[in-house]
Design a protein around this motif. Structure first.
Motif, PDB file in Angstrom:
ATOM      1  N   THR A 113     -16.118   6.176  -8.941  1.00 27.60           N
ATOM      2  CA  THR A 113     -14.743   5.693  -8.749  1.00 27.60           C
ATOM      3  C   THR A 113     -14.717   4.813  -7.507  1.00 27.60           C
ATOM      4  N   TYR A 114     -13.697   4.002  -7.412  1.00 28.74           N
ATOM      5  CA  TYR A 114     -13.478   3.225  -6.193  1.00 28.74           C
ATOM      6  C   TYR A 114     -11.986   3.018  -6.000  1.00 28.74           C
ATOM      7  N   MET A 115     -11.618   2.751  -4.767  1.00 28.09           N
ATOM      8  CA  MET A 115     -10.263   2.386  -4.402  1.00 28.09           C
ATOM      9  C   MET A 115     -10.352   1.307  -3.329  1.00 28.09           C
ATOM     10  N   ILE A 116      -9.486   0.317  -3.432  1.00 27.02           N
ATOM     11  CA  ILE A 116      -9.422  -0.742  -2.429  1.00 27.02           C
ATOM     12  C   ILE A 116      -7.976  -0.786  -1.942  1.00 27.02           C
ATOM     13  N   TYR A 117      -7.817  -0.814  -0.633  1.00 24.55           N
ATOM     14  CA  TYR A 117      -6.479  -0.771  -0.047  1.00 24.55           C
ATOM     15  C   TYR A 117      -6.214  -1.999   0.809  1.00 24.55           C
ATOM     16  N   ALA A 118      -4.936  -2.340   0.905  1.00 26.37           N
ATOM     17  CA  ALA A 118      -4.479  -3.437   1.755  1.00 26.37           C
ATOM     18  C   ALA A 118      -3.092  -3.085   2.277  1.00 26.37           C
ATOM     19  N   HIS A 119      -2.659  -3.851   3.248  1.00 26.12           N
ATOM     20  CA  HIS A 119      -1.296  -3.698   3.776  1.00 26.12           C
ATOM     21  C   HIS A 119      -0.471  -4.899   3.348  1.00 26.12           C
ATOM     22  N   LEU A 120       0.591  -4.643   2.565  1.00 26.14           N
ATOM     23  CA  LEU A 120       1.516  -5.710   2.183  1.00 26.14           C
ATOM     24  C   LEU A 120       2.615  -5.803   3.233  1.00 26.14           C
ATOM     25  N   GLU A 121       2.842  -7.008   3.728  1.00 28.59           N
ATOM     26  CA  GLU A 121       3.808  -7.210   4.796  1.00 28.59           C
ATOM     27  C   GLU A 121       5.245  -6.952   4.363  1.00 28.59           C
ATOM     28  N   ARG A 122       5.536  -7.183   3.103  1.00 24.37           N
ATOM     29  CA  ARG A 122       6.919  -7.032   2.646  1.00 24.37           C
ATOM     30  C   ARG A 122       7.283  -5.578   2.396  1.00 24.37           C
ATOM     31  N   GLY A 123       6.310  -4.681   2.418  1.00 21.40           N
ATOM     32  CA  GLY A 123       6.566  -3.252   2.313  1.00 21.40           C
ATOM     33  C   GLY A 123       7.504  -2.871   1.192  1.00 21.40           C
ATOM     34  N   ILE A 124       8.627  -2.262   1.530  1.00 20.77           N
ATOM     35  CA  ILE A 124       9.540  -1.744   0.510  1.00 20.77           C
ATOM     36  C   ILE A 124      10.156  -2.840  -0.349  1.00 20.77           C
ATOM     37  N   ASN A 125      10.065  -4.074   0.072  1.00 20.91           N
ATOM     38  CA  ASN A 125      10.617  -5.171  -0.716  1.00 20.91           C
ATOM     39  C   ASN A 125       9.707  -5.592  -1.862  1.00 20.91           C
ATOM     40  N   ASP A 126       8.546  -4.987  -1.971  1.00 20.85           N
ATOM     41  CA  ASP A 126       7.611  -5.308  -3.048  1.00 20.85           C
ATOM     42  C   ASP A 126       7.558  -4.131  -4.009  1.00 20.85           C
ATOM     43  N   SER A 127       7.716  -4.410  -5.269  1.00 19.27           N
ATOM     44  CA  SER A 127       7.785  -3.332  -6.260  1.00 19.27           C
ATOM     45  C   SER A 127       6.436  -2.665  -6.528  1.00 19.27           C
ATOM     46  N   GLN A 128       5.344  -3.243  -6.071  1.00 17.87           N
ATOM     47  CA  GLN A 128       4.021  -2.697  -6.373  1.00 17.87           C
ATOM     48  C   GLN A 128       3.414  -1.874  -5.244  1.00 17.87           C
ATOM     49  N   VAL A 129       4.167  -1.615  -4.187  1.00 19.90           N
ATOM     50  CA  VAL A 129       3.605  -0.821  -3.095  1.00 19.90           C
ATOM     51  C   VAL A 129       3.567   0.650  -3.472  1.00 19.90           C
ATOM     52  N   CYS A 130       2.717   1.393  -2.779  1.00 15.10           N
ATOM     53  CA  CYS A 130       2.616   2.845  -2.985  1.00 15.10           C
ATOM     54  C   CYS A 130       3.794   3.542  -2.319  1.00 15.10           C
ATOM     55  N   ASN A 131       4.255   4.600  -2.912  1.00 18.17           N
ATOM     56  CA  ASN A 131       5.226   5.520  -2.288  1.00 18.17           C
ATOM     57  C   ASN A 131       6.383   4.817  -1.585  1.00 18.17           C
ATOM     58  N   GLY A 132       6.939   3.791  -2.213  1.00 15.10           N
ATOM     59  CA  GLY A 132       8.080   3.090  -1.613  1.00 15.10           C
ATOM     60  C   GLY A 132       7.759   2.406  -0.307  1.00 15.10           C
ATOM     61  N   GLY A 133       6.524   1.994  -0.111  1.00 16.98           N
ATOM     62  CA  GLY A 133       6.126   1.283   1.102  1.00 16.98           C
ATOM     63  C   GLY A 133       5.385   2.156   2.097  1.00 16.98           C
ATOM     64  N   ALA A 134       5.340   3.462   1.846  1.00 17.58           N
ATOM     65  CA  ALA A 134       4.588   4.367   2.719  1.00 17.58           C
ATOM     66  C   ALA A 134       3.103   4.273   2.349  1.00 17.58           C
ATOM     67  N   ALA A 135       2.290   4.993   3.072  1.00 12.64           N
ATOM     68  CA  ALA A 135       0.841   4.957   2.829  1.00 12.64           C
ATOM     69  C   ALA A 135       0.511   5.460   1.425  1.00 12.64           C
ATOM     70  N   CYS A 136      -0.474   4.827   0.812  1.00 12.81           N
ATOM     71  CA  CYS A 136      -0.952   5.276  -0.499  1.00 12.81           C
ATOM     72  C   CYS A 136      -1.536   6.681  -0.348  1.00 12.81           C
ATOM     73  N   SER A 137      -1.344   7.511  -1.361  1.00  7.42           N
ATOM     74  CA  SER A 137      -1.755   8.910  -1.258  1.00  7.42           C
ATOM     75  C   SER A 137      -3.265   9.097  -1.285  1.00  7.42           C
TER      76      SER A 137
END
Length: 162
Positions: A113-137
């Motif tokens: 398995t693999y996971m790749i993470y990034a930080h989106l600057e728009r946070g909660i304004n982007d529908s594809q972020v994890c946990n409503g803009g919080a850290a991915c689980s």
């Protein structure tokens, strides 16, 4: 003989009034366009595209070796020892790097398995972020995005969840 004065041109008051009106309209236009948000949206879009390209390359790697490449681990979380922004031949000419110099992508792999993470600057304004803009689980301890940034966007192999 009487001389008539010509009234051609604008008075100073008229010119100042037009300039003030243009200034108000320009200010309103800048507020409507919101250039800061446009730049953030552009960088976030680039991050999503980068991670999608890396996903395709990882699937090619898996087809060749029947496992995903190892992650380099703390503190960088590269793919193998290939730093972001360096070549990873023959799979990618260059592993993409985050468009912001203060941020970097994070790659974590178990081999299957693999996971790749990034930080989106728009946070909660982007529908594809994890946990409503919080850290991915799925971000393991110590693998968080660098600095004060939260890894709030992730992609993964089909058998894992970011």
């Amino acid at each position: 003989m009487k001389r008539q004065l010509s009234k051609k041109g604008f008075t100073l008051v008229e010119l100042l009034l037009v300039m003030a009106l243009i200034g108000v309209l320009a200010s309103a236009l800048i507020v409507l366009i919101n250039p800061v948000a446009q730049f953030q949206r552009s960088r976030d879009s680039q991050r999503k595209n980068d991670l999608a390209q890396v996903q395709r390359a990882l699937e090619q790697y898996y087809n060749d070796f029947n496992s995903y490449p190892a992650s380099s681990g703390v503190p960088n979380y590269y793919i193998l020892s290939n730093a972001w922004g360096t070549p990873w031949t023959p799979y990618m000419d260059v592993l993409p790097k985050d468009p912001a110099t203060t941020q970097t992508y994070r790659y974590i792999s178990t081999g299957q398995t693999y996971m790749i993470y990034a930080h989106l600057e728009r946070g909660i304004n982007d529908s594809q972020v994890c946990n409503g803009g919080a850290a991915c689980s799925g971000v393991p301890p110590g693998a968080a995005c660098p600095g004060v940034y939260v890894c709030n966007y992730g992609v993964s192999s089909s058998n894992a969840s970011p």
